[in-house]
Write an enzyme that holds these catalytic residues in place. Structure first.
Site: not given
Lengths: 270, 270, 270, 270, 270, 270
Positions: B16, B74, B137, B167
């Protein structure tokens, strides 16, 4: 997408049943169609069965070897209690028992606005609002909504309870300018119910994309229904030929329309 | 509209991040891009920085002289706890401390559907629903959502926590037919977050305009995100090549999809 | 009722830990007590262990052969981030991993009002209200609330996250006239959490039966906590020796009290 | 559709009144237009009346022989209390008394965003949210909303209280990029209010289809308002000529905009 | 606890005013008592003032040098609109202006059940439910509730709007078996409002601890009202002397009781 | 208070019916008691009738000349569908028809926890939560709740649907420590339902004042039920003789207890 081998449609001789026979044909190799009366014009992909839903053994046979059930059978409006008890209550129980015994995993059930007919139009209820039936017919819809909830929670059978508002060829009165569900949109909602990845137990409001929005269907968003029709092109003609409504008349005030103005079926004709 | 002098994008080498570098370019004169790995193809408007988010001093320097932070860095999926602790928890703390110490007033944070992955798809949750992470997570996403809430309430730094669903270039499985967020829509949401008149502390659901609607993003309406893409043109191909899902499989039942089917990262490979 | 063979109490040298050692004694044959410092006055039914919660192996050993964990360890107020990260975040993760690996089925966790400290007192929030931490300490409480939610949803370990308001020998300021939790009531709530038939993942508000009611604990009604104490007998003395508060002071306005007036721990002493 | 014989529009010389005169003309054979000042350019279908709403007898005469009232008269912004008391409070009472005594069954009332101006934009309130006026002007809007509720519950007179946000020829500041109501959309909402089958007592939010959505108008869905305009074509110019707003400024933070930054009208000029 | 130097009580000659004079005496060194009529039996700690609340200058003087206002003045039941306008609307505005100009920080206002009188008893409303006045009197209560909200949000003056149900020496009809507020409980609620650490803008329901619970006062929990009285000892006598009520009579069905059966005050005597 | 001339109790030979005969005796001059079996020990104030509720004519006669009906008849637990159809569904319809035809204005109906048995104990549902029956028996309870709603909305007959949890002489298992309804409290709730000024259509939760609170009965506050009993004195004995429950067992997890562990009645014995 021929997703299913065989779908069963009950009430297939009825107004909506006829639409569903055509509309759902692409989804299944075979469509078993049933009604209490003879069904005309049977197509090559169809298996026609005359069946009283109140007959346990007949319904067990009817629901055999089907992958999904579109249950639109039963009395379609207010009648005497014993008819409702046999056709709608016992009959729907048989359908769910047939599903359970024959391993059918999903049912699309024709519930109705009359399950919640006594809510006011300005209440903007959603699928979790308490029931307020407007007729014995509406009570029988609540019965099946409750029954199907049990069959999901206990037996893992999914149901879409589709509360159909006013599904007719075109709006028949001013109220239907907001409550109308076109035949295509009705088929569309059922098709989404059959193919959505997860239905669980869902209550949907079957209504086209009409200008006035009186209920909130967002809790069925995982079904993916997107109406394509609306009543605006009927508006002028309808308003020209009908009087301006009294906002306090029960048929205007409540979701259920003229069902709220009916008395008890036992009192009819008196 | 070159509204900003300098924006910082973390995780800029990621899937992304790469999209954001292009998509957000018109918003700022300079874009500082950072990642733990070397970033390729640096543009004239870009300042590339290799930076471990777990390194306090490095992050203090990284966040200097920037007007807004797009924090997408991250670990991007379930890994062992110590990695999550360092990259996602300590690293995000450093980002917020950098913002506080360097006077940055707004952060767009890449939260995730996995922050609420154990809600059922039919629950139709909104931004105020309790968290239900589906992984360590996801827990780290809740941590940053909580941390950013503190930094708004106490230190006046605005955050849009954008819970990104799926995404990818295109839907990779049936679930993504409803959960997909196109790259353009992702950039669009971030851009709105950067330019909206008031963000305060907002949680948004990053999802395209897909047919099925499983969450309610209306509480982020003041951000002004309007998705333009949807998955309908991928549907037939996807349904042709994948099996009909079991509605009770955790990956179908819950928002988080296959993350709900993962065990604990410590048990992997056993 | 000696319901358990062995309970573990962490933070056993702390203010509340000492009370729990006495109060929970009747519930278990053995009580393992741990703290990072030596614990005094060890009783015959107690097994004392000095243990840093940030030490993975030590915590794995600590949580062995216990039936339930009362997790009150960790930094008890606002401190620098690295201490919170190690004691409260990593340490609590170790506790939950210990529970998972050693088959412990229930944890009572000392969460805090500071997890929701930035809600106004007139907001009357309940357990489902969004988090609004007032400190890094509060953020770490949100972390564990999220983590424990995961361990219930994915690993079947039950948790009562008890948001303790102000548990001191007696109210120390005017705010505690409404926020006080007597030591006996604190023990009572923990005891109920240990013995309730089903905890699942529950968030409770630990507060005595004080006159002012600022939060709604009804969503923990299945735990069965019934406070017995209240602050009315402290009222006159407290009001005599303290000024009438300014209702707009953050310490009066918000649930978290003076934590809302703290700056960032990095800025202390500057 | 000439549905009405005669509609009364108050405040007909005002900014919105002028638009309503044109826009509502097709709905009625006669339009009675009134204002406290002379109204120019009277059309053949119009009956112009100069009338102070504070004059009981005048309003009784004004409301005679009308089928519906579009009540847009009164002071349109913050002024001294006695003016508000006379024009907005007493004046609106006279309108409702006129409706009651003359048998008028429906009123469309120009309420305002200033009735709820102190809600934050991220609160996403709907029609049932508590009132939070931002001015004496806003308090007078709450008064009429309350009064009209009484006249529905007790006297059966329907009201649409239309909370108009920012109705100007075009957006005059950045806030209006989200709060703008085009004149056409304003007329559209009033027209829907006049012709909807049942209004009862409805509160609507008058706002165009702008990109940012800060309030939820779904509880007025039975009115059938569908905005057609939006502010996107004004955005670039507006953003070019105005500064980036401070999200904490009351005029940005609250729905009411700069009304929240006003002092008391008695203090003006001091 | 003599917490205040001087409290002002308006309506001090009225039924409740007389109780408040006695009950609140311990809270203040001086009590200024005002009414439009002469007040009898003035005590040494009292300053009696004859004052029309509609007289601006008189109210400015009346509110000088007071620390808190207990505003129980104004017309106590349904009367003609001009009286309500002057006494309750303009009069209360003067009180709030007096508070603002003279630096008074807290007001306890005698609102009324009639502000929400048209809600059904089974609706179980709370303080955030929309208003539904049952009379012009009730509308004026909504006006002051709105006005006081403004004075809190904009000018920082706190208000407890206490919706008094039925405060009489003893229940006067069957409805009061659930709606009764004993004089002691009324004083108790006002006292709590004066001394609570933070009131902000709070709406409370003034009702004793009667067996039937028809409204939910939990949103005023931060005020700390705990009723001590109830009507059970009046039940047998009341039920013996009055008929069993018709559950559909407006006076039984709605919170407002017989106010819902009143016509318009202009029609009285016709 | 002999408020009624004649009350009808159905199911009068049952466990609760026997208690009601005694408990309600002071309320009426005559008590008509009916069951499908002979009722023993008929008192002078009682009229005993053997009656199958499935027999229309018999029920029409049974409901004649009564002022209120306490309808506790029908199958009291899970049985085959045809029995439920006849006793609970058709039988209850007859009762409501009898009420309608004979002018009876109020019915107290023995609904059941099994109408909502599949809600989790930590869900803390209230009377407006969607139904989730746990058995065909539970579905029949939903049917009558829906039917009685219709009879209120359309025919003006009031109903209290009392969802009885576990009404036995004493708790029979650990679950009943929270679900128990003492016989006295059961009678107390029915008595309140018969004498409350307005019942409309109310759903109540019949449960004693037990320590654990798993449902919220506040929406029935206008009935005035105040339980007097609780299970604490049974706790020690019960906990001593029964095992610690598995919180994930359906009988512990869900409100309906062991009904959730039952299969379909058709499968019994297989």
């Amino acid at each position: 997408m021929t997703q299913f081998n065989r779908i069963l449609i009950t009430g297939a001789a009825g107004r909506l049943g006829s639409e569903l026979r055509k509309g759902l044909a692409p989804l299944a190799k075979h469509i078993r169609i049933s009604d209490r009366v003879e069904i005309g014009d049977v197509q090559p992909n169809e298996e026609a069965v005359v069946c009283e839903l109140g007959d346990y053994d007949a319904v067990m046979a009817l629901t055999k070897d089907v992958d999904a059930i579109v249950h639109f059978g039963g009395a379609p409006l207010e009648v005497d209690f014993e008819t409702i008890l046999d056709s709608n209550i016992r009959g729907s129980y048989h359908i769910y028992e047939g599903a359970r015994k024959n391993g059918v995993k999903r049912v699309i059930y024709a519930s109705s606005v009359h399950a919640i007919g006594y809510h006011e139009v300005e209440a903007h209820i959603d699928a979790d609002s308490p029931v307020r039936p407007d007729s014995l017919y509406g009570v029988s819809k609540n019965f099946v909504e409750s029954l199907s909830r049990l069959y999901w929670d206990k037996f893992g059978i999914e149901s879409l309870c589709l509360r159909i508002f006013s599904s007719f060829p075109e709006p028949a009165d001013r109220r239907m300018l907001w409550s109308w569900l076109s035949f295509s949109d009705c088929v569309r909602y059922v098709e989404q119910g059959l193919t959505a990845p997860r239905v669980g137990h869902t209550i949907g409001f079957g209504i086209s994309n009409n200008r006035l929005k009186v209920v909130d269907d967002s809790k069925a968003g995982h079904i993916g229904y997107r109406p394509k029709d609306n009543t605006e092109h009927f508006r002028d003609a309808m308003e020209a030929k009908t009087d301006i409504p009294d906002p306090n008349a029960p048929g205007v005030r409540f979701l259920g329309g003229w069902f709220c103005e009916l008395g008890h079926p036992d009192d009819e004709g008196k």
